[in-house]
Motif scaffolding. Structure first.
Motif, PDB file in Angstrom:
ATOM      1  N   ALA A   5      -3.565 -10.848   8.419  1.00 12.57           N
ATOM      2  CA  ALA A   5      -3.394  -9.408   8.216  1.00 12.57           C
ATOM      3  C   ALA A   5      -2.141  -9.088   7.424  1.00 12.57           C
ATOM      4  O   ALA A   5      -2.106  -8.123   6.650  1.00 12.57           O
ATOM      5  CB  ALA A   5      -3.365  -8.687   9.555  1.00 12.57           C
ATOM      6  N   ARG A  39      -1.035  -8.928   1.111  1.00 10.30           N
ATOM      7  CA  ARG A  39      -0.886  -7.587   1.689  1.00 10.30           C
ATOM      8  C   ARG A  39       0.519  -7.036   1.441  1.00 10.30           C
ATOM      9  O   ARG A  39       0.685  -5.856   1.111  1.00 10.30           O
ATOM     10  CB  ARG A  39      -1.157  -7.643   3.197  1.00 10.30           C
ATOM     11  CG  ARG A  39      -2.544  -8.120   3.565  1.00 10.30           C
ATOM     12  CD  ARG A  39      -3.577  -7.031   3.340  1.00 10.30           C
ATOM     13  NE  ARG A  39      -4.853  -7.415   3.914  1.00 10.30           N
ATOM     14  CZ  ARG A  39      -5.795  -8.100   3.302  1.00 10.30           C
ATOM     15  NH1 ARG A  39      -5.576  -8.525   2.056  1.00 10.30           N
ATOM     16  NH2 ARG A  39      -6.945  -8.390   3.883  1.00 10.30           N
ATOM     17  N   ASP A  73       0.797  -5.948  -2.160  1.00 12.87           N
ATOM     18  CA  ASP A  73       0.102  -4.676  -2.367  1.00 12.87           C
ATOM     19  C   ASP A  73       0.958  -3.507  -1.882  1.00 12.87           C
ATOM     20  O   ASP A  73       1.026  -2.443  -2.534  1.00 12.87           O
ATOM     21  CB  ASP A  73      -1.240  -4.678  -1.631  1.00 12.87           C
ATOM     22  CG  ASP A  73      -2.241  -5.638  -2.268  1.00 12.87           C
ATOM     23  OD1 ASP A  73      -2.044  -6.005  -3.443  1.00 12.87           O
ATOM     24  OD2 ASP A  73      -3.219  -6.008  -1.582  1.00 12.87           O
ATOM     25  N   GLY A  91      -8.748   2.991   1.959  1.00 18.31           N
ATOM     26  CA  GLY A  91      -8.903   1.661   1.395  1.00 18.31           C
ATOM     27  C   GLY A  91      -7.618   1.035   0.909  1.00 18.31           C
ATOM     28  O   GLY A  91      -7.660   0.005   0.226  1.00 18.31           O
ATOM     29  N   VAL A 102      -3.242   0.036   1.692  1.00 17.44           N
ATOM     30  CA  VAL A 102      -2.523  -1.018   2.404  1.00 17.44           C
ATOM     31  C   VAL A 102      -2.743  -0.912   3.908  1.00 17.44           C
ATOM     32  O   VAL A 102      -3.088  -1.893   4.584  1.00 17.44           O
ATOM     33  CB  VAL A 102      -1.025  -0.947   2.064  1.00 17.44           C
ATOM     34  CG1 VAL A 102      -0.238  -1.954   2.891  1.00 17.44           C
ATOM     35  CG2 VAL A 102      -0.810  -1.199   0.580  1.00 17.44           C
ATOM     36  N   ALA A 146      -5.065   0.556   5.636  1.00 16.46           N
ATOM     37  CA  ALA A 146      -6.454   0.283   6.023  1.00 16.46           C
ATOM     38  C   ALA A 146      -6.772  -1.209   5.956  1.00 16.46           C
ATOM     39  O   ALA A 146      -7.434  -1.756   6.849  1.00 16.46           O
ATOM     40  CB  ALA A 146      -7.399   1.067   5.124  1.00 16.46           C
ATOM     41  N   SER A 147      -6.302  -1.909   4.916  1.00 13.64           N
ATOM     42  CA  SER A 147      -6.602  -3.335   4.783  1.00 13.64           C
ATOM     43  C   SER A 147      -5.911  -4.159   5.866  1.00 13.64           C
ATOM     44  O   SER A 147      -6.482  -5.115   6.405  1.00 13.64           O
ATOM     45  CB  SER A 147      -6.191  -3.822   3.395  1.00 13.64           C
ATOM     46  OG  SER A 147      -4.797  -3.654   3.198  1.00 13.64           O
ATOM     47  N   ASP A 155      -7.789  -3.608   9.087  1.00 12.60           N
ATOM     48  CA  ASP A 155      -9.073  -4.325   9.077  1.00 12.60           C
ATOM     49  C   ASP A 155      -8.875  -5.798   9.414  1.00 12.60           C
ATOM     50  O   ASP A 155      -9.782  -6.440   9.972  1.00 12.60           O
ATOM     51  CB  ASP A 155      -9.740  -4.185   7.702  1.00 12.60           C
ATOM     52  CG  ASP A 155     -10.226  -2.773   7.439  1.00 12.60           C
ATOM     53  OD1 ASP A 155     -10.355  -2.012   8.420  1.00 12.60           O
ATOM     54  OD2 ASP A 155     -10.459  -2.433   6.261  1.00 12.60           O
ATOM     55  N   GLY A 156      -7.724  -6.345   9.083  1.00 13.36           N
ATOM     56  CA  GLY A 156      -7.442  -7.747   9.390  1.00 13.36           C
ATOM     57  C   GLY A 156      -6.881  -7.969  10.777  1.00 13.36           C
ATOM     58  O   GLY A 156      -6.541  -9.102  11.133  1.00 13.36           O
TER      59      GLY A 156
END
Length: 307
Positions: free
Chosen positions: A191, A196, A199, A268, A270, A272-273, A276-277
């Motif tokens: 994550a 990440r 980004d 969609g 940083v 959110a990603s 999601d991880g």
């Protein structure tokens, strides 16, 4: 001429006596002035040959109905012009509707975005516009001062000093202080990987970040500049410009807090990603953020200033 006509000596029948054609039955009247029976209209009055010439002249001739023939071509022309005008107007209306439909068509990605996300994106764009306008005003003011004659030298010196400070902050050779954000990344290695973190740094730069540094749980920190690189280390560690940092990771960034927070939370993006991880991102506004970690000056091997 009949015998009766000869008796009068005038060639005309006596008054009240009918006129008899002298030719055989079925033949036209031999008189040159006699009208053709086929040309006589049943509605037209037949002139009385026995009447005096004055009375025969008084018999009115039938006139054609007014407008029966004259109005036909002009009316057709009017109808034809009106039809052409209607066709042109309909064509223009159709073209206008097509253009309006294409203009008002929206991006399907934005159409599926929630209203609050659109508001954040709009606020981010407005903040960037204001920041760019302020930079334009500062540059224009500097240009005016440099051209103002006697004060030009002093203004040029102050401008050079200011630019040197700005470049020193961007290069990481000078410390910086100002309002900003404290952004904390926590979670498994997948994550909060180097991708990440990179980004997040890019999003913060795009939102107007002026100075940044990243710090690990053990206190090790690294200044983030344009040439900074991020590599995944062992056991969930992160290598930043050769320095090994352990999680969780904290980024101290100077800039407009609202704009940078909006950039991190776009749909969609940083935050959110990372979530999601299986990780988590928290941000906290700071009135005073200190970026004290310095980066060693980069030694230039080939470039030199123009004399």
């Amino acid at each position: 001429m009949s015998e009766e006509h000869r008796e009068t000596g005038t060639g005309w029948p006596r008054p009240g006596e009918p006129v008899r054609p002298s030719g055989p039955a079925g033949e036209p009247d031999p008189r040159p002035e006699a009208p053709d029976p086929d040309e006589l209209s049943p509605l037209a009055p037949v002139p009385d040959e026995s009447a005096p010439p004055a009375e025969r002249a008084a018999v009115p001739e039938s006139e054609p109905e007014r407008g029966a023939v004259a109005d036909g071509p002009s009316a057709a022309r009017r109808f034809s012009s009106a039809g052409a005008m209607i066709a042109v107007l309909l064509a223009l209306l159709g073209f206008t509707l097509v253009v309006q439909f294409k203009t008002t068509s929206t991006d399907p990605t934005l159409a599926a975005t929630r209203e609050e996300d659109l508001v954040r994106i709009s606020s981010d764009l407005d903040s960037r516009e204001r920041r760019l306008r302020q930079e334009i005003e500062l540059l224009e003011e500097s240009q005016r001062q440099l051209r103002s004659g006697e004060q030009g030298r002093q203004a040029a010196l102050e401008e050079a000093t200011r630019r040197a400070d700005e470049l020193g902050i961007l290069a990481g050779t000078l410390p910086a202080v100002g309002p900003g954000l404290e952004v904390r990344f926590s979670g498994p290695a997948k994550a909060v990987s180097s991708t990440r973190i990179l980004d997040a740094v890019q999003e913060l730069r795009g939102a107007g970040a002026e100075a940044m540094q990243i710090q690990g749980a053990d206190g090790t920190a690294a200044r983030i500049i344009a040439s900074t690189y991020f590599v995944d280390g062992t056991d969930g560690a992160l290598v930043v410009d050769g320095r090994r940092l352990t999680g969780p990771f904290t980024i101290m960034v100077i800039g407009d807090p609202a704009t940078m927070r909006t950039a991190l939370n776009i749909p969609g993006g940083v935050v959110a990603s990372v979530r999601d991880g299986g990780g988590n991102v928290t941000s906290e506004d700071r009135e005073v953020v200190e970026v004290s970690q310095l980066h060693a000056p980069i030694k230039l091997d080939h470039a030199r200033p123009v004399s």
